[in-house]
Scaffold this motif. Structure first.
Motif, mmCIF file in Angstrom:
data_model
loop_
_atom_site.group_PDB
_atom_site.id
_atom_site.type_symbol
_atom_site.label_atom_id
_atom_site.label_comp_id
_atom_site.label_asym_id
_atom_site.label_seq_id
_atom_site.Cartn_x
_atom_site.Cartn_y
_atom_site.Cartn_z
ATOM 1 N N LEU A 27 0.857 -1.182 0.000
ATOM 2 C CA LEU A 27 0.000 0.000 0.000
ATOM 3 C C LEU A 27 0.891 1.229 0.000
ATOM 4 N N MET A 28 0.771 2.042 -1.043
ATOM 5 C CA MET A 28 1.681 3.162 -1.254
ATOM 6 C C MET A 28 0.909 4.482 -1.155
ATOM 7 N N VAL A 29 1.146 5.223 -0.081
ATOM 8 C CA VAL A 29 0.600 6.578 0.028
ATOM 9 C C VAL A 29 1.616 7.534 -0.579
ATOM 10 N N SER A 30 1.129 8.514 -1.332
ATOM 11 C CA SER A 30 2.026 9.397 -2.072
ATOM 12 C C SER A 30 2.065 10.809 -1.493
ATOM 13 N N PRO A 31 3.092 11.147 -0.692
ATOM 14 C CA PRO A 31 3.241 12.537 -0.241
ATOM 15 C C PRO A 31 3.347 13.507 -1.414
ATOM 16 N N PHE A 32 3.981 13.079 -2.498
ATOM 17 C CA PHE A 32 4.178 13.954 -3.653
ATOM 18 C C PHE A 32 2.852 14.528 -4.143
ATOM 19 N N TRP A 33 1.828 13.677 -4.256
ATOM 20 C CA TRP A 33 0.534 14.170 -4.743
ATOM 21 C C TRP A 33 -0.340 14.712 -3.624
ATOM 22 N N LEU A 34 -0.218 14.169 -2.430
ATOM 23 C CA LEU A 34 -0.955 14.747 -1.304
ATOM 24 C C LEU A 34 -0.588 16.214 -1.122
ATOM 25 N N HIS A 35 0.677 16.541 -1.319
ATOM 26 C CA HIS A 35 1.154 17.913 -1.134
ATOM 27 C C HIS A 35 0.747 18.833 -2.277
ATOM 28 N N ARG A 36 0.139 18.272 -3.301
ATOM 29 C CA ARG A 36 -0.343 19.078 -4.421
ATOM 30 C C ARG A 36 -1.869 19.139 -4.461
ATOM 31 N N ASN A 37 -2.479 18.815 -3.346
ATOM 32 C CA ASN A 37 -3.932 18.888 -3.238
ATOM 33 C C ASN A 37 -4.325 20.324 -2.884
ATOM 34 N N PRO A 38 -4.993 21.043 -3.802
ATOM 35 C CA PRO A 38 -5.307 22.457 -3.543
ATOM 36 C C PRO A 38 -6.252 22.663 -2.369
ATOM 37 N N LYS A 39 -6.951 21.607 -1.971
ATOM 38 C CA LYS A 39 -7.826 21.701 -0.792
ATOM 39 C C LYS A 39 -7.012 22.033 0.458
ATOM 40 N N TYR A 40 -5.796 21.496 0.531
ATOM 41 C CA TYR A 40 -4.944 21.718 1.698
ATOM 42 C C TYR A 40 -3.831 22.722 1.423
ATOM 43 N N PHE A 41 -3.412 22.821 0.175
ATOM 44 C CA PHE A 41 -2.298 23.698 -0.188
ATOM 45 C C PHE A 41 -2.699 24.550 -1.395
ATOM 46 N N PRO A 42 -3.348 25.700 -1.172
ATOM 47 C CA PRO A 42 -3.704 26.575 -2.294
ATOM 48 C C PRO A 42 -2.468 26.940 -3.119
ATOM 49 N N GLU A 43 -2.673 27.093 -4.433
ATOM 50 C CA GLU A 43 -1.549 27.309 -5.371
ATOM 51 C C GLU A 43 -0.451 26.271 -5.097
ATOM 52 N N PRO A 44 -0.790 25.007 -5.233
ATOM 53 C CA PRO A 44 0.096 23.932 -4.755
ATOM 54 C C PRO A 44 1.441 23.856 -5.443
ATOM 55 N N ASP A 45 1.548 24.342 -6.679
ATOM 56 C CA ASP A 45 2.824 24.245 -7.390
ATOM 57 C C ASP A 45 3.727 25.450 -7.154
#
Length: 471
Positions: free
Chosen positions: A367-385
């Motif tokens: 089971l692989m959770v991906s911090p890379f994509w979690l950190h690009r979720n605009p719900k939690y991180f507006p302007e994620p890039d």
């Protein structure tokens, strides 16, 4: 024997195969979408291995945030958004140790029985030795080590920023956590160490999965380190060179390892070396690269350093924990760099089926959770890039709490025990570099490499820095 008796075993076998096929199809319908490929055992391995981050991005767009990839005989189920995090962190049906045991054996030759016997004991030790209340023990030595390496760089120069950071980090970390003077001073030996570690680090992910005979240069570098540490192990254990010496982290680790085995001490030294250098150094690179490529942030950081330490470059300053608290922007920059350059995955092994949304993930899956994509979720991180260190104002860093959905250090029972040490040494390094030198980038901010999922991604291409001592 009549015709019915003759063919009944065949009929039973065919019917059994059909039932098994239908059962597996039914089970797969309950599970996440599966990308299998057409080659037995290898599955989607060739395409996946070329550029894992790009492969996963395409899979996310096609199948949604949860999907399975079959490659090299393994089923890897990826969770790229917040669904499933609670299962990953809290479920008793997923296991960290079983997920990493085989990679540990592949990369450091630590057998399963030894690893399982020692892992939790060593984790508890490192969590205590490198906890927030222990950081004051490291600040003085780290400051001295970085000053020593900065002096070796001279008053000015131009070099690749990644090499610039490695020049500072490798000896400072080894001399602090392992043994003062263990890192080479001979220029030829230093170059040899850098080359072997670069080969070992860049091939670590492949080495954790593939037969060693396919990775000749990587295997050679692994053996070089094991031979080096075997030669120096007694000297490392006996070292009393630091005033007020209470033992280095490595000495404490070896004390526990040797209660179980003497044979594998060099193997644990190698594993600790990789863990202490592989992620902290590239994050220091990315932090400097982001700061230097944002002039307004760079200017504000310099103003903060001058307000705490006075005229830049004038003195050989000492950095304390109180000084760091007066410079929150630097810590925000480090954490924002970590957010943007987080590992592609962190892993657990499913030991009993678990349900995520409408999917049932079967036992045996990784089971692989991906911090890379979690950190690009605009719900939690507006302007994620975007590199926006000010977003970390919202985190309660005084109480060591990160932003919601920030997973770079893992989570749950076996969260990274070295995270506070890594944050400390990166902050000290950034302060001393910018205090000592007037720095500028000669190349644009590079993209990150898409070749690896494990650990902090390296830059794709060169990024040169010009540095001149402040006067």
């Amino acid at each position: 024997m009549d015709i019915v008796e003759l063919f009944s075993p065949v009929v039973i076998a065919v019917l059994g195969s059909c039932v098994l096929f239908l059962f597996l199809r039914w089970q797969n319908l309950r599970g996440p979408p599966c990308i299998q490929g057409w080659v037995p055992w290898i599955g989607a391995g060739f395409e996946f291995g070329k550029a894992p981050l790009e492969f996963i991005e395409k899979a996310r767009l096609k199948y949604g945030p949860i999907f399975t990839i079959f490659a090299m005989g393994k089923r890897m189920t990826f969770v790229t958004e917040e669904e499933g995090i609670d299962v990953f962190l809290k479920s008793k049906h997923v296991d960290f140790e079983l997920a990493v045991q085989n990679p540990v054996y592949q990369t450091a030759w630590i057998p399963k029985n030894v690893f399982l016997a020692l892992h939790e004991k060593l984790y508890v030790l490192m969590k205590g030795k490198m906890g927030t209340f222990s950081m004051h023990q490291f600040t003085g030595q780290l400051t001295e080590e970085f000053h020593e390496q900065l002096e070796a760089l001279g008053t000015h120069g131009t070099m690749d920023l990644n090499n610039f950071v490695r020049h500072l980090f490798y000896p400072a970390t080894v001399n602090t956590l392992f043994k003062k003077g263990l890192f080479f001073t001979n220029e030829r030996k230093i170059k040899e160490f850098y080359q072997h570690f670069k080969t070992y680090d860049e091939g670590f992910e492949y080495g954790s999965q593939l037969p060693e005979w396919l990775l000749r240069n990587w295997s050679k570098s692994k053996r070089w380190f094991l031979a080096l540490f075997e030669k120096n192990i007694e000297e490392i254990k006996a070292d009393k060179s630091i005033e007020g010496h209470s033992g280095t982290l490595l000495q404490a680790v070896l004390d526990i390892v040797e209660l179980e085995t003497f044979q594998h001490s060099p193997n644990y030294v190698l594993l600790l070396l990789w863990a202490s250098l592989a992620n902290a150094s590239p994050i220091a690179f990315w932090t400097l690269a982001f700061v230097l490529s944002h002039p307004d942030i760079h200017k504000t950081v310099l103003e903060g350093i001058s307000s705490v330490f006075g005229t830049a470059g004038k003195y050989k300053i000492k950095v304390s924990e109180d000084d760091l608290k007066k410079l929150p922007l630097i810590k925000w920059c480090v954490l924002e760099a970590i957010r943007l350059r987080a590992p592609g995955v962190i892993t657990r092994k499913v030991v009993k089926p678990v349900k995520i949304l409408s999917h049932t993930v079967p036992s045996g899956d990784l089971l692989m959770v991906s911090p890379f994509w979690l950190h690009r979720n605009p719900k939690y991180f507006p302007e994620p890039d975007s590199f926006k260190p000010e977003r970390w104002k919202e985190a309660n860093l005084d109480k060591n709490a990160f932003l919601d959905c920030f997973m770079a250090f893992g989570g749950g029972k076996f969260q990274c025990p070295g995270r506070w040490f890594a944050l400390l040494e990166i902050q000290i390094c950034i302060i001393l570099v910018l205090y000592t030198y007037d720095c500028s980038l000669l190349d644009p901010l590079p993209k990150q490499s898409c070749l690896h999922l494990v650990g902090v991604p390296q830059p794709e291409g060169k990024c040169r820095i010009e540095y001149k001592q402040r006067t």
